[in-house]
Each structure stands twice: as structure tokens, then as C-alpha cells.
Design an enzyme around this catalytic site. Structure first.
Site, PDB file in Angstrom:
ATOM      1  N   GLU A  37      -4.148 -16.773   9.864  1.00 38.33           N
ATOM      2  CA  GLU A  37      -4.756 -16.178  11.045  1.00 38.33           C
ATOM      3  C   GLU A  37      -6.176 -16.743  11.140  1.00 38.33           C
ATOM      4  O   GLU A  37      -6.907 -16.717  10.148  1.00 38.33           O
ATOM      5  CB  GLU A  37      -4.801 -14.649  10.892  1.00 38.33           C
ATOM      6  CG  GLU A  37      -5.331 -14.002  12.143  1.00 38.33           C
ATOM      7  CD  GLU A  37      -5.415 -12.472  12.064  1.00 38.33           C
ATOM      8  OE1 GLU A  37      -4.941 -11.872  11.094  1.00 38.33           O
ATOM      9  OE2 GLU A  37      -5.985 -11.906  13.012  1.00 38.33           O
ATOM     10  N   ARG A 262       0.696 -13.020  -4.724  1.00 34.43           N
ATOM     11  CA  ARG A 262      -0.614 -13.509  -4.278  1.00 34.43           C
ATOM     12  C   ARG A 262      -1.392 -13.994  -5.479  1.00 34.43           C
ATOM     13  O   ARG A 262      -1.240 -13.467  -6.580  1.00 34.43           O
ATOM     14  CB  ARG A 262      -1.441 -12.351  -3.705  1.00 34.43           C
ATOM     15  CG  ARG A 262      -1.032 -11.838  -2.387  1.00 34.43           C
ATOM     16  CD  ARG A 262      -1.976 -10.709  -2.000  1.00 34.43           C
ATOM     17  NE  ARG A 262      -3.138 -11.200  -1.287  1.00 34.43           N
ATOM     18  CZ  ARG A 262      -3.144 -11.451   0.018  1.00 34.43           C
ATOM     19  NH1 ARG A 262      -2.057 -11.281   0.741  1.00 34.43           N
ATOM     20  NH2 ARG A 262      -4.232 -11.876   0.599  1.00 34.43           N
ATOM     21  N   LYS A 272     -10.016 -12.005   3.266  1.00 33.06           N
ATOM     22  CA  LYS A 272     -10.891 -12.486   4.332  1.00 33.06           C
ATOM     23  C   LYS A 272     -11.773 -11.371   4.875  1.00 33.06           C
ATOM     24  O   LYS A 272     -12.920 -11.601   5.221  1.00 33.06           O
ATOM     25  CB  LYS A 272     -10.060 -13.091   5.457  1.00 33.06           C
ATOM     26  CG  LYS A 272      -9.797 -14.568   5.241  1.00 33.06           C
ATOM     27  CD  LYS A 272      -9.148 -15.171   6.465  1.00 33.06           C
ATOM     28  CE  LYS A 272      -7.651 -15.072   6.372  1.00 33.06           C
ATOM     29  NZ  LYS A 272      -6.940 -15.240   7.597  1.00 33.06           N
TER      30      LYS A 272
HETATM   31  P1  ATP Z   1      -6.576 -12.254   3.750  1.00 31.97           P
HETATM   32  O1  ATP Z   1      -6.225 -10.949   3.148  1.00 31.97           O
HETATM   33  O2  ATP Z   1      -7.473 -13.087   2.942  1.00 31.97           O
HETATM   34  O3  ATP Z   1      -7.000 -12.173   5.181  1.00 31.97           O
HETATM   35  P2  ATP Z   1      -4.117 -12.948   4.774  1.00 31.97           P
HETATM   36  O4  ATP Z   1      -2.795 -12.939   4.138  1.00 31.97           O
HETATM   37  O5  ATP Z   1      -4.361 -11.877   5.773  1.00 31.97           O
HETATM   38  O6  ATP Z   1      -5.230 -13.025   3.697  1.00 31.97           O
HETATM   39  P3  ATP Z   1      -3.563 -15.156   6.406  1.00 31.97           P
HETATM   40  O7  ATP Z   1      -4.491 -16.009   7.167  1.00 31.97           O
HETATM   41  O8  ATP Z   1      -2.633 -14.301   7.161  1.00 31.97           O
HETATM   42  O9  ATP Z   1      -4.461 -14.308   5.464  1.00 31.97           O
HETATM   43  O10 ATP Z   1      -2.786 -15.999   5.311  1.00 31.97           O
HETATM   44  C1  ATP Z   1      -2.108 -17.194   5.558  1.00 31.97           C
HETATM   45  C2  ATP Z   1      -1.122 -17.409   4.474  1.00 31.97           C
HETATM   46  O11 ATP Z   1      -1.780 -17.477   3.216  1.00 31.97           O
HETATM   47  C3  ATP Z   1      -0.127 -16.275   4.402  1.00 31.97           C
HETATM   48  O12 ATP Z   1       1.169 -16.815   4.248  1.00 31.97           O
HETATM   49  C4  ATP Z   1      -0.548 -15.511   3.190  1.00 31.97           C
HETATM   50  O13 ATP Z   1       0.535 -14.875   2.584  1.00 31.97           O
HETATM   51  C5  ATP Z   1      -1.171 -16.597   2.313  1.00 31.97           C
HETATM   52  N1  ATP Z   1      -2.158 -16.019   1.417  1.00 31.97           N
HETATM   53  C6  ATP Z   1      -3.247 -15.297   1.746  1.00 31.97           C
HETATM   54  N2  ATP Z   1      -3.884 -14.878   0.649  1.00 31.97           N
HETATM   55  C7  ATP Z   1      -3.200 -15.349  -0.408  1.00 31.97           C
HETATM   56  C8  ATP Z   1      -3.351 -15.257  -1.824  1.00 31.97           C
HETATM   57  N3  ATP Z   1      -4.353 -14.574  -2.376  1.00 31.97           N
HETATM   58  N4  ATP Z   1      -2.441 -15.871  -2.614  1.00 31.97           N
HETATM   59  C9  ATP Z   1      -1.431 -16.564  -2.073  1.00 31.97           C
HETATM   60  N5  ATP Z   1      -1.219 -16.688  -0.757  1.00 31.97           N
HETATM   61  C10 ATP Z   1      -2.085 -16.084   0.071  1.00 31.97           C
HETATM   62 MG    MG Z   2      -2.905 -11.771   7.350  1.00 36.31          MG
END
Ligand code: ATP
Ligand code: MG
Length: 559
Positions: A37, A262, A272
Site C-alpha cells: 500500500e 512476518r 508503517k
Molecule cells: P505495515 O504494517 O508495515 O504497514 P503492511 O502489511 O500493512 O505492513 P503492505 O504495504 O500492505 O504493508 O505490505 C505489502 C506486502 O508486504 C504484504 O504482502 C505484506 O504481507 C508484506 N509485509 C509487510 N510487512 C511484512 C513483514 N514484517 N514481514 C514480511 N512481509 C511483510
Molecule cells: Mg497493509
């Protein structure tokens, strides 16, 4: 490219599934995607997902898309999307297609109408609060909204009105009609569309309604022909909904969602939202603050793409949540820089040394290897003269017996130069040592004595007349708590010593020409890179030469 040194033997359960799907002929080729995102900068956790998605595509001869999951216009910005593209490329990957969920808004809308027509979705007028109430709990089933049995015609009309912008935010929702008694709360008539009169960075004011994540994601995957939709474990409970939507609407294919754990790193934060808070409340100096685990921060700190890919390889991909020690990441960059960094000398906390018996106006050009084990990296010359700087730490007035550096009457080797012996010290009015007077042995040039005399200590130095001035940033962990995200207020656990700014450091003259892509080992003090963001010559310490925390952690674990 990333996969040069990572062969398919680096197995994990996802690679096994993919291999089986190829062997059985279920898929001829695989297609993955990385779906961030654009609401912040990528962090080391995203690197795990990037290395996995792009890595498997590459290794199995498939393709990987970069897809922006841009369905929350208020939180998303083009700046973030740009930064994400830059970071993915920097890590060493190239997408086959650049996609945006917003490109599918028309199709998503058409599929929603298809659901309504099948009696599988309805427009609900309950307020957010009522929806929560009606949803039930883990122990109690939910109850049906009074709007659940609206006629198809009425739903079509209301949904068309939603799209036409006739209602205010929150007035109506489009919900899937699944099962209000499902044991899985995600299946209790989840929202598919909400009204949000917000300007979208790509579609402008075209849409007053936006599709929800769960509805958007599976359909976007299907439209792109994704074969394996890899996501993190928190989406496991959403998989039934993912599959439900794809079973109900006629998409071109039905991707398989597979979850993995994760990445969680100790003493830092990989969310984020929380990173955003650190940035907007100015606890750190922007998204690329070198103390942050963002890819831009790590880059500015001096991490290389290879070291991060290596890290992702070492931590592996499993279904089990765990915390990774920061030392694992640090060892990856240490090993990379140990092989590739140019060795130089830099004095962080200078102490002036005058070599009394060295000629006043003489300068010698000494030869130094750029890398002790790699002759291909060449040599350079280092000027030596009568007045030099050494580290304040390398002198002790009342030195214990085993202090192998300088003290009155003791002899040390100056790296690449001569043996010197301290004969006298000069103090300021407060009693602080401000200068050493030393004698050198002209027969020891190059660092050894013809009479076989041994000295135990070798110290680094720079010639005062030739040294360049620089600032140096030393970094420590950003948090004092191993899992700051789990505390009530993670801000309280910011390490006040996470940044030490040194000014008036004295460096070897060759560093005047340093560029921001060159990595240096300042002998004895760590690995450094030139900072990209400030005008004054500044170096950031990427990592120390050894793991200074290992001992402390061990003590803590025992105590
Ligand atoms: P955040 O909590 O940092 O915003 P998010 O999952 O909301 O993380 P996205 O931009 O939606 O952020 O993530 C893009 C991709 O990266 C998704 O497939 C998510 O599952 C993966 N991802 C995010 N954080 C991690 C992590 N700590 N370890 C592995 N994969 C991750
Ligand atoms: Mg997300």
C-alpha cells in the site's frame, strides 16, 4: 540480479508447493506479485516479502508484478509510490508489470453488481457502531442487519446511487451476504465497499466509493493471473473470504493464497503506521533516518542490497512467528563489507601527537593496501609528517600493564608507518591531555624493526597537515526494548543514545573524494559510508567491526 547466488536449493515450504504445482502441470508458469500500500516507505519486513515474491518468480522462470494496493486514498501518496519503486529496484528486482488496484475499479464495480444480482451482496444502512454490535463476538454469533433482505432491485439502485455520489460518508456500505453465524468473524457479511468522498492520487474524484482490501486483493490477483498469492500470517483468517469472493464472481482464475510469518526484528519497529509516527513527530530525521529499518534508512546507513538479500535468505520463510536478532542483520552487512570495503584510516576523537625527532618540513608517502586479502583492490599512498592525530582512546596516562597502546614510555606501531614511543605529555589547565610528544624510530618504516623488536599494539592515525575534517554519525539501536511495538507507548523506549554526532573528526585525505556508493572500513572503528543528505562532509557508521551487543544480550538473558 538477485538470484545469481541463491539457487533453488534454498528451500522453503512455499517453493515446495510451487515445485509441486509445476510438476503436476497445475501451472505452466508461475506469477507472483508484491502488493504494497503506498502509505509509507518500505521496511526490512517488506524486503522479506519482496525477496520471496520476486525470488521465487525468478528462480522458477516466472514473473512478478509490483502492484500498488491503492484503495485508501486519504493515507496514500504518490511520494510513497515513487519511493517504493526506487526501493524495489535498489534491492535488485525488476517487476514484469507495474499495476495499481485502482486500475481495476471499474471491474471491481462490475463484479460487485454481479454479486448483488446473485443475491450475494446487499447495501446496508447500519452505522459503523451498529455494525460492530451486530457482528457478535468470538463466542456469540452475529445477528442479521434489517437491510439484509433488501430486494436485488433495491440493492442495485442504492449501489448505483452510492457510486453516483448521492450519499455521505458512512451512510451506506455494500456488504457480502455470507453467514452472520460463521465461526470466522471475517465471514460475517464483511464490507465490500464504503463511501469515501476523497480525492484519489490516480483516479481523482471519479469514485466516491472505494472497495475494501479483502474484496480488492483477491480480484486484483485473479485479474493479473497470479498463481500463488503470498501474504503474511495475519491474513490466514481472511483466506476463506478470499476464496469465497473468487468462487462467487467469474474471474479468469483462482489464485492460491499462502501465508508465511512476518519478519519481526528485535529492538526495532516494522509497522508503517508506527514508523510514520516516528517520522511525523520528529523522533527521527525523516523516513531515511539511518536508525530506521526502512530500506531508505538502511541504504543511507550503508547497507548494501546484497546484504539485505542475504539476510532474507538466512532467515528463511516459515509459518512460525519469531523474533530475529538484530545481530543476524548486522552480520550480513559485516560479511559483505568485510569483502568489499576499502580500508582507510579515520580518527574519530583526535589527539595531537608531535613526533619530536621527525624533520619539520618532511612529508613521506607511505603505501597502504586498500584491502588486506584482495590485491585487486589496489594500493594508495598515505602522507606521513611530523604532527599526526591518533584516537584519544589510544592513550592512557595511568595505563594498566596489558594496555598495549600509548602511555609514557611505551612504544606502539603506527599502521603502515613507524614505531613511536611517547616521551612526554602536555595538558591543558584542567589537566586534560591535549598533546603527546613522541619519538619515532626511523628504522621501522613500514611497521617492523630490523632488530626484531616487537610491539604489541598497532594504532591508526592521520597526518595533521593532510587530514580532512568531517562529521561522523555513530548509531545504536533505536529502542531500548526488544519489542517496542508490544509496549503501551513505544515512543518512551527510544534509545537516547541511538545517535552520537561527532564533529571535527580527522580523516585520510583520500576520503575527500568519497562518493556515496563507496563503502569504507575505517580501520579499527567500523564500516562507514558518506551521508547523502547533508552538505558538510559526513560519514555514517554502518556497523561496528564486531558485535558489541552480543555480550550485553548474553548478560541480560542470564539475568
Ligand atoms: P505495515 O504494517 O508495515 O504497514 P503492511 O502489511 O500493512 O505492513 P503492505 O504495504 O500492505 O504493508 O505490505 C505489502 C506486502 O508486504 C504484504 O504482502 C505484506 O504481507 C508484506 N509485509 C509487510 N510487512 C511484512 C513483514 N514484517 N514481514 C514480511 N512481509 C511483510
Ligand atoms: Mg497493509
Amino acid at each position: 540480479m538477485a538470484a545469481d547466488d541463491t539457487d533453488i536449493s534454498s528451500n522453503n515450504f512455499i517453493r515446495n508447493i510451487i515445485q509441486d504445482d509445476l510438476d503436476s502441470g497445475k501451472h505452466k508458469a508461475i506469477q507472483t506479485r508484491f502488493p504494497p500500500e503506498p502509505n509509507g516507505y518500505l521496511h526490512i519486513g517488506h524486503a522479506k516479502s519482496i525477496c520471496l515474491n520476486f525470488g521465487v518468480a525468478e528462480d522458477f522462470g516466472g514473473q512478478c508484478n509490483l502492484r500498488f494496493d491503492d484503495t485508501n486514498p486519504e493515507k496514500e501518496e504518490d511520494e510513497y509510490a515513487q519511493a517504493i519503486e526506487e526501493d524495489v529496484r535498489w534491492l535488485g528486482f525488476e517487476w514484469s508489470k507495474l499495476c495499481y488496484a485502482s486500475d481495476y475499479f471499474e471491474q471491481l464495480y462490475a463484479y460487485a453488481i454481479e454479486l448483488i444480482n446473485q443475491g450475494k451482496a446487499y447495501v446496508d444502512s447500519l452505522s459503523a457502531e451498529q455494525i460492530r454490535e451486530y457482528r457478535g463476538s468470538l463466542t456469540e454469533p452475529g445477528k442479521a442487519s434489517p437491510d439484509r433482505n433488501r430486494s436485488i432491485e433495491e440493492n442495485l439502485q442504492l449501489f448505483a446511487n452510492m457510486r453516483a455520489g448521492k450519499y455521505q460518508d458512512g451512510e451506506f456500505l455494500l456488504r457480502a451476504k455470507i453467514d452472520m453465524a460463521s465461526a470466522n468473524i471475517n465471514m460475517r457479511d464483511p464490507a465490500l465497499y464504503r463511501i469515501k468522498k476523497a480525492n484519489h492520487q490516480r483516479t481523482g474524484d471519479t469514485w466516491p466509493i472505494y472497495p475494501m482490501y479483502d474484496y480488492t486483493h483477491c480480484i486484483s490477483d485473479a485479474i493479473e493471473g497470479i498463481t500463488h498469492s503470498l501474504c503474511t500470517l495475519e491474513f490466514e483468517d481472511h483466506r476463506p473470504l478470499y476464496d469465497w469472493v473468487l468462487n462467487e464472481v467469474k474471474t479468469p482464475c483462482h489464485p492460491r493464497q499462502i501465508e508465511f510469518a512476518r519478519l519481526q526484528l528485535k529492538y526495532t519497529i516494522t509497522s508503517k503506521r508506527k514508523l510514520n509516527q516516528l517520522v511525523t513527530e520528529n523522533h527521527v530525521d525523516g523516513w531515511d533516518d539511518p536508525r530506521l529499518p526502512t530500506l531508505s534508512g538502511l541504504r543511507r546507513r550503508g547497507y548494501t542490497p546484497a546484504s539485505i538479500r542475504d539476510f532474507c535468505e538466512r532467515i528463511g520463510v516459515t509459518k512460525k512467528d519469531s523474533f530475529i536478532e538484530m545481530a543476524v542483520l548486522e552480520n550480513c552487512i559485516r560479511e559483505d563489507l568485510n569483502q568489499h570495503a576499502i580500508r582507510v584510516m579515520g580518527v574519530l576523537n583526535p589527539l595531537k601527537v608531535t613526533i619530536e625527532n621527525y624533520p619539520e618540513d618532511k612529508t613521506e608517502d607511505l603505501t597502504a593496501k586498500n584491502h588486506p586479502q584482495n590485491p585487486d583492490m589496489g594500493t594508495r599512498t598515505i602522507p606521513f609528517s611530523k604532527v599526526i592525530y591518533i584516537e584519544q582512546d589510544d592513550f592512557l596516562e595511568d595505563a594498566p600493564r596489558k594496555f598495549f597502546r600509548l602511555s609514557i614510555g611505551r612504544e606502539v606501531r603506527l599502521r603502515y608507518a613507524y614505531y613511536i614511543t611517547c616521551t612526554e605529555i602536555i595538558k591543558d589547565e584542567k589537566g586534560k591531555v591535549i598533546e603527546l610528544i613522541c619519538q619515532y624510530d626511523p628504522l621501522t618504516r613500514g611497521g617492523s624493526s630490523p632488530d626484531g623488536r616487537k610491539v604489541k599494539g598497532t594504532i591508526h592515525w592521520v597526518s595533521a597537515a593532510h587530514a580532512i575534517d568531517a562529521n561522523i554519525n555513530l548509531y545504536d539501536r533505536l529502542f531500548t526494548h526488544p519489542n517496542p511495538a508490544a509496549t503501551d507507548n513505544f515512543i518512551e523506549y527510544i534509545n537516547p543514545q541511538s545517535l552520537t554526532r561527532l564533529t571535527q573528526c580527522k580523516l585520510e585525505p583520500c576520503l575527500a573524494e568519497a562518493d556515496t556508493s563507496s563503502h569504507y572500513q575505517f580501520e579499527r572503528t567500523g564500516y562507514f559510508v558518506k551521508d547523502t543528505q547533508v552538505a558538510a562532509l559526513t560519514f555514517n557508521r554502518t556497523v561496528t567491526l564486531r558485535d558489541t551487543w552480543a555480550k550485553i544480550d548474553k548478560q541480560n538473558n542470564q539475568g
